[in-house]
Design an enzyme around this catalytic site. Structure first.
Site, PDB file in Angstrom:
ATOM      1  N   THR A 263      17.620  26.290   4.568  1.00 22.57           N
ATOM      2  CA  THR A 263      16.803  27.323   3.935  1.00 22.57           C
ATOM      3  C   THR A 263      16.660  26.993   2.453  1.00 22.57           C
ATOM      4  O   THR A 263      17.636  26.661   1.778  1.00 22.57           O
ATOM      5  CB  THR A 263      17.414  28.724   4.128  1.00 22.57           C
ATOM      6  OG1 THR A 263      17.499  28.976   5.534  1.00 22.57           O
ATOM      7  CG2 THR A 263      16.551  29.804   3.497  1.00 22.57           C
ATOM      8  N   PHE A 265      15.685  28.223  -1.267  1.00 28.88           N
ATOM      9  CA  PHE A 265      15.698  29.461  -2.052  1.00 28.88           C
ATOM     10  C   PHE A 265      15.052  29.198  -3.411  1.00 28.88           C
ATOM     11  O   PHE A 265      15.134  28.086  -3.941  1.00 28.88           O
ATOM     12  CB  PHE A 265      17.143  29.930  -2.301  1.00 28.88           C
ATOM     13  CG  PHE A 265      17.862  30.363  -1.058  1.00 28.88           C
ATOM     14  CD1 PHE A 265      18.408  29.429  -0.180  1.00 28.88           C
ATOM     15  CD2 PHE A 265      18.019  31.700  -0.764  1.00 28.88           C
ATOM     16  CE1 PHE A 265      19.084  29.829   0.971  1.00 28.88           C
ATOM     17  CE2 PHE A 265      18.701  32.120   0.376  1.00 28.88           C
ATOM     18  CZ  PHE A 265      19.230  31.172   1.246  1.00 28.88           C
TER      19      PHE A 265
END
Ligand SMILES: O=C(O)C(=O)C[C@]1(C(=O)O)C=C[C@@H](O)C=C1
Length: 411
Positions: A263, A265
């Protein structure tokens, strides 16, 4: 229970309760290069507490068992009292807001992006935007895309609504575990709670288990719920650290459908990061959002401004323009070519395009590209120019920085 958004931008510690005062999007004139004005913000010292935010001191002074997150309702009260209720130091200048509770992947990303900061848990994405806008935090770190699940649209929409700036990016390698009350057997699990993105990332695994899936605000919050409510036959999809924090047993590990699960960010600040360096030693990325004029070939023309200058585009995302979602086709907008065209007066959806490209605003070719883009973009805003994360997922969620003393990722 999905995060949603509405927001305010304020430069004072004064409390703002009216979230509708949001910096709304693309109604005004173009804003290319708008991020180039102010000086970059940075500073880091002290304030970090090992293991995350301590439990909330209740109004009567009682200590509750688990930490509490910042909420819109808490933000609407006096700031220092709010922090007191969260048992956070009102003196710490270096707070980093994230969505979730300790043990969430977002907390790991926040610690990686801001190693010396005190993580401030927020119950919704929008609360993290508000905490930063209202000076309760110096940074906010939010997920923007996942290698399996794709873009996190709610964050894209909030980026447009708040006047905050992307000043960094960082990524976390997500290694999901199945957690339950100690003593639970895998075959006894009938219900599984987690963040919708996490549930999507383990979809194949959960299908085989034949369990009911239930979406909650964050992965660690799911673990906390199972532990606090002593939910029998219920499991959470969350990190190994969440298992440790909430005293759950790991029934299975690495359960994501694809091993590489990363992921990305973004790190937000109230001030843009400004570089005058036309050839920085580390590559920079610039994120923009724009709308297009009507007519055929407009997206092609818009994107050609990068191709013509050999500028590497790393991402494009389209989102509905919520403030003006339906366009009526103007006469003459169909183009001069032959064939089927939309007649004047017919309607279509209206979009905003989010583009990331490699380069800084200090580079003449990037400045020229944005100037050129304005010819086909009635609205253009620079969301930020920031150093690129070149090692996707190098920080393992099982070994987050700030817990083993080794990691000090940067954003
Ligand atoms: O729930 C968490 O732990 C989060 O940090 C949120 C989030 C997300 O929004 O994508 C972050 C990383 C994982 O992809 C799963 C969930």
């Amino acid at each position: 229970m999905m995060p949603s958004g509405r927001g305010v931008a304020s430069r004072s510690m004064a409390v703002q309760t009216d979230a509708s005062a949001a910096a709304e999007a693309p109604t005004g004139p173009s804003a290319a290069g708008g991020a180039a004005a102010a000086s970059g913000s940075s500073s880091s010292s002290g304030g970090a507490r090992a293991g995350g935010v301590p439990p909330l001191r209740g109004l009567e002074g009682a200590r509750l068992a688990s930490p509490r997150s910042l909420t819109t309702a808490l933000i609407a009260r006096a700031t220092n009292k709010t922090l007191d209720e969260l048992n956070m130091s009102s003196k710490s200048p270096n707070r980093v807001a994230y969505q979730g509770v300790p043990g969430a992947y977002s907390e790991m990303a926040a610690r990686k992006a801001c190693p010396d900061c005190e993580p401030l848990p927020c119950d919704q994405f929008e609360v993290a935007f508000q905490a930063l806008s209202q000076w309760m935090a110096e940074w906010a770190v939010l997920p923007i895309e996942n290698s399996l699940g794709g873009s996190i649209h709610a964050v894209y929409d909030l980026l447009l609504r708040y006047r905050l700036h992307i000043v960094g990016e960082t990524s976390v390698s997500v290694n999901h575990c199945l957690l339950a009350l100690p003593g639970t057997k895998l075959g006894e699990v009938t219900r599984v709670l987690s963040h919708p993105q996490a549930l999507a990332q383990v979809d194949g695994y959960l299908r085989k288990l034949k369990v009911v899936k239930e979406a909650v605000d964050d992965t660690a919050g799911a673990a906390q719920m199972v532990a606090e409510q002593k939910l029998v036959g219920v499991a959470a999809v969350a990190s190994r650290r969440a298992a440790e924090l909430y005293g759950l047993e790991i029934l299975d590990e690495g359960i994501q459908d694809y091993k590489d699960n990363v992921t990305r960010f973004i790190k937000l600040s109230r001030d843009p990061l400004v570089t005058t360096d036309t050839a920085p030693d580390r590559p920079y990325k610039t994120s923009i959002v724009f709308s297009l004029k009507q007519g055929p070939g407009q997206l092609f023309k818009a994107l050609s401004v990068f191709a013509l200058r050999d500028i590497d585009m790393t991402k494009i995302e389209s989102r509905p323009m919520r403030s003006n979602p339906i366009l009526t086709v103007e006469s003459g907008a169909a183009g001069a070519g032959e064939g089927t065209a939309m007649p004047a007066g017919s309607q279509r959806f209206n979009y905003l395009f989010y583009v990331d490209f490699v380069g800084t605003l200090a580079e003449p070719r990037c400045q020229n590209a944005l100037r050129h883009l304005q010819e086909s973009a009635p609205f253009l805003r620079v969301l930020g120019s920031y150093p690129m994360d070149l090692e996707l997922g190098v920080v393992d969620s099982d070994k987050p920085p700030g817990f083993d003393g080794s990691g000090s990722g940067q954003a």
